[in-house]
Design an enzyme around this catalytic site. Structure first.
Site, mmCIF file in Angstrom:
data_model
loop_
_atom_site.group_PDB
_atom_site.id
_atom_site.type_symbol
_atom_site.label_atom_id
_atom_site.label_comp_id
_atom_site.label_asym_id
_atom_site.label_seq_id
_atom_site.Cartn_x
_atom_site.Cartn_y
_atom_site.Cartn_z
ATOM 1 C CE LYS A 177 0.891 -4.315 6.082
ATOM 2 N NZ LYS A 177 2.317 -4.483 5.713
ATOM 3 C CB CYS A 287 3.583 -3.762 -11.089
ATOM 4 S SG CYS A 287 2.969 -2.104 -11.381
#
Ligand code: NAD
Length: 484
Positions: A177, A287
């Site tokens: 996804k 990140c």
């Protein structure tokens, strides 16, 4: 306009869930439509992945799988320009980044994990038995089964293949996804899967948002055997809760508020180059990026000015133009979030050293641009210092002693990465061992050997991926005990 279709059981199919627009972040224009998978289509994708485990894929030898993984890497490289254009249009990131990092490393992941599985062994223990004949234990490595792969938008192809490649190397099947913001390269990879002969059902893609949509349908699906997720810590909590039902393993690579530590003996130019990238690369949407920096007092002003020079040196513009070095952020919503922190810094009385607003860019007024920004002067309690912003911005705080720097760095619920800058290597080792993170860099940032353990401590994640650590997550050991 491109329609991003789902890829289920080797076929591209239009979603029957919500349709929503895909925007080009550089201009804000609508360039595509995403057709989300509905619940029945997520069921179909998981069913196809389950069935594929029993088909030719499940019977394939490891060398055959390795051969296909290498073909996937070659297949992406053969269509390098298509992947590059797709990634740039989804993210607005400059060609200079996507062509050096996203696409080549996205392809390389398949070779890295092909190498890894080629030499993968298991353990064996001979044991005595009371009758004196003994017994032999050995472990057989088995795939976990159907893996749900939930991805973020900041490095779409790279972070997806970082999970898909080891999952396939270990013999699993996957349902991916992708982020609703960046559907393109995951979809394109479906074409490459078919081109190189990956059996239908091994790689599936379902589009859509997370909560109440394809993401949640997938992570709560009872026939998924494991979930690997990269994204925000809050989403990680929801996914971990979903995984609890059925006791499925999770790998969570989550957010961070990474501290940089600069000592007064650091090599100034090297530090500015490295920490500048750590703050601003990919418009701060990494990140591992550094949104708070602790600088030894004697060099504080010099570092602040050096970083401000870096912030001002970026060139905005057409991402396909090789002179562009900074793109927009991913979406209007994300820009609003980043700018809310810029407002907060202002209202809390931060000293603005560079940036702080929105660049004035003719022809790109509808795009999601923000200026690279450097602040000083805020207290450590400020949300600007404690919360992940995920934008091209950083705050500098002075410190006097090593102990103080370590305490400041550790004063966070997050624990993903740090970068430490000093020419005193004894101190570098000492400090690196004490900062509560999964990844400590010394005199560098984002230098990655893909065999090393990658992941976060504290609220930055659970588990490690990379090298053997990925193999451990994407396979399971079955111990066989044979009485001799
Ligand atoms: P996000 O958590 O908003 O979304 C990530 C993915 O999760 C998307 O595909 C989204 O649709 C899906 N999702 C959202 N809610 C869900 C739910 N309830 N159930 C199932 N799926 C759901 O993250 P993002 O904004 O796409 O990415 C940015 C974040 O990712 C930042 O916090 C960043 O630090 C983090 N990140 C971490 C790493 C790492 O390795 N630690 C790497 C890259 C990004």
């Amino acid at each position: 306009m491109t329609e991003f279709r789902n890829f289920i059981d080797g076929q591209f199919v239009s979603g029957r869930g919500d349709g929503f627009a895909n925007h080009f972040p550089t201009t804000g224009e609508v360039i595509g439509e995403i057709r989300a998978a509905d619940k029945a289509q997520v069921d179909q994708a998981v069913g196809a992945a389950r069935a594929a485990l029993k088909g030719p894929w499940g019977r394939m030898s490891v060398p055959e799988r390795i051969g296909l993984l290498r073909k996937l890497a070659d297949g992406i490289n053969a269509r390098f320009d298509d992947f590059l254009a797709a990634e740039i249009r989804d993210t607005g990131k400059p060609r200079s980044i996507a062509s050096h990092i996203d696409i080549p490393r996205g392809a390389a992941n398949f070779n890295v994990f092909a190498d890894q599985v080629a030499t993968l062994g298991t353990e064996s223990f001979a044991m005595p038995t009371p009758d004196g004949t003994g017994a032999l234990n050995y472990a057989v490595r088995t795939p976990r089964g159907v893996i749900a792969v939930i991805c973020p938008w900041n490095l779409p192809l790279l972070l997806m293949t970082w999970k898909v490649a080891p999952a396939l190397a270990c013999g699993n099947t996957v349902v991916v996804k992708p982020s609703e913001e960046t559907p393109a390269t995951a979809t394109l990879l479906g074409e490459v899967m078919n081109e190189v002969g990956i059996p239908a059902g091994v790689y599936n893609v379902v589009h859509g948002r997370g909560p109440g949509c394809a993401g949640e349908f997938l992570t709560t699906h009872a026939d998924v055997d494991g979930i690997t997720f990269t994204g925000e810590t809050r989403t990680g909590e929801a996914i971990m809760a979903a995984a609890a039902r059925g006791v499925r393993p999770v790998s969570l690579e989550l957010g961070g508020k990474n501290p940089g530590i600069i000592f007064d003996d650091a090599d100034f130019d090297k530090t500015m180059e490295g920490i500048g990238r750590a703050c601003f690369a990919n418009t701060g949407q990494v990140c591992l990026g550094t949104e708070r920096i602790y600088v030894q007092r004697g060099i504080f002003d010099r570092v602040a000015e050096g970083l401000a020079d870096k912030a001002r040196s970026y060139r905005f513009g057409d991402p396909f133009d090789t002179v562009t070095t900074m793109g927009p952020v991913i979406s209007a919503e994300h820009r609003a979030k980043v700018l809310s922190f810029y407002d907060k810094a202002r209202s809390e009385g931060a000293n603005l050293v560079a940036g702080g607003g929105v660049p004035d860019l003719q022809g790109y007024e509808g795009g999601y641009w923000v200026e690279p920004t450097v602040w000083t002067g805020l207290p450590e309690t400020s949300p600007v210092i404690s919360e992940e912003i995920f934008g091209p911005c950083t705050h500098l705080t002075p410190f006097d002693t090593e102990e103080e720097a370590i305490a400041l760095a550790n004063n966070s619920p997050y624990g993903l990465a740090t970068s430490i800058w000093t020419e005193n290597l004894t101190r570098a080792h000492r400090v690196a061992g004490q900062v509560e993170v999964g990844i400590s860099w010394v005199n560098c940032w984002f230098l990655r050997d893909l065999r090393t353990a990658f992941g976060g401590s504290k609220a930055s994640g659970i588990g490690r991926e990379g090298g053997i650590h990925s193999m451990e997550f994407y396979s399971e050991l079955r111990n066989v005990c044979v009485k001799l």
